[in-house]
Design an enzyme around this catalytic site. Structure first.
Site, PDB file in Angstrom:
ATOM      1  N   CYS A  90      -6.847   2.543   4.957  1.00 37.28           N
ATOM      2  CA  CYS A  90      -7.528   1.291   5.311  1.00 37.28           C
ATOM      3  C   CYS A  90      -7.134   0.897   6.742  1.00 37.28           C
ATOM      4  CB  CYS A  90      -7.136   0.199   4.315  1.00 37.28           C
ATOM      5  SG  CYS A  90      -5.442  -0.412   4.540  1.00 37.28           S
ATOM      6  N   GLU A 140       0.782   3.997   1.737  1.00 39.93           N
ATOM      7  CA  GLU A 140       1.175   4.486   3.057  1.00 39.93           C
ATOM      8  C   GLU A 140       2.297   3.652   3.663  1.00 39.93           C
ATOM      9  OE1 GLU A 140      -3.443   4.937   3.024  1.00 39.93           O
ATOM     10  OE2 GLU A 140      -1.934   3.703   2.034  1.00 39.93           O
ATOM     11  N   CYS A 166      -3.239   0.259   7.094  1.00 37.77           N
ATOM     12  CA  CYS A 166      -2.447   1.481   7.018  1.00 37.77           C
ATOM     13  C   CYS A 166      -2.700   2.391   8.215  1.00 37.77           C
ATOM     14  CB  CYS A 166      -2.718   2.204   5.702  1.00 37.77           C
ATOM     15  SG  CYS A 166      -2.123   1.256   4.282  1.00 37.77           S
ATOM     16  N   HIS A 193       0.841  -1.185   0.000  1.00 35.19           N
ATOM     17  CA  HIS A 193       0.000   0.000   0.000  1.00 35.19           C
ATOM     18  C   HIS A 193       0.882   1.243   0.000  1.00 35.19           C
ATOM     19  CE1 HIS A 193      -4.051  -1.717   1.558  1.00 35.19           C
ATOM     20  NE2 HIS A 193      -3.388  -2.636   0.876  1.00 35.19           N
TER      21      HIS A 193
END
Length: 151
Positions: free
Chosen positions: A82, A54, A85, A52
């Site tokens: 999410c 992040e 993260c 991801h």
């Protein structure tokens, strides 16, 4: 100042779009407004649920800063984090999260849960929402229009 960093995050989101990934981009700035970390979504590209934007940006920022604590940093991301993260953001002690658009299916900065501001955790994160919302929403919409058309 938020718009400057969000624009950089949007450019990274475009990089994700170009490789066929969900267009999410992220930059982390220190208290002097230097970018110490950046990343974009590469889940599909790398075939890993951990890739991801992040998480990539946090890992880079920790290496740049030389510590796992990012206490004086601000994370800019095009889409609301999410659960995974959001947990990493809390664990890294990031001071502020600025995001562009909400994620009604997985957002954990207020849409489904608010992990970033849950008093049961040992760290509380300031949230700034809606910076460049239209642009951040537009790139997501365009991606999913193409995705649904292709499949």
């Amino acid at each position: 100042m938020h718009e400057i960093f969000m624009e950089k995050a949007l450019k990274l989101a475009t990089s994700a779009f170009e490789i066929g990934d969900v267009p999410i981009g992220c930059v982390i700035a220190d208290k002097e407004n230097n970018i110490v970390g950046s990343g974009y979504n590469m889940r599909n590209y790398k075939k890993s649920s951990l890739c991801h934007a992040e998480l990539t940006a946090i890992e880079e920022a920790c290496k740049t800063v030389g510590d796992w604590r990012l206490e004086d940093c601000t994370l800019y991301v095009t889409v609301e984090p999410c659960p995974m993260c959001a947990g990493a953001i809390v664990q890294s002690r990031i001071k502020t999260v600025v995001f562009g658009t909400r994620n009604p299916k997985a957002g954990c900065a207020g849409s489904i849960l608010n992990i970033l501001q849950d008093d049961r955790f040992n760290h509380w994160v300031e949230i700034v929402e809606g910076v460049m919302r239209e642009e951040c929403s537009e790139i997501m919409s365009e991606f999913f229009k193409r995705f649904r058309t292709v499949r």
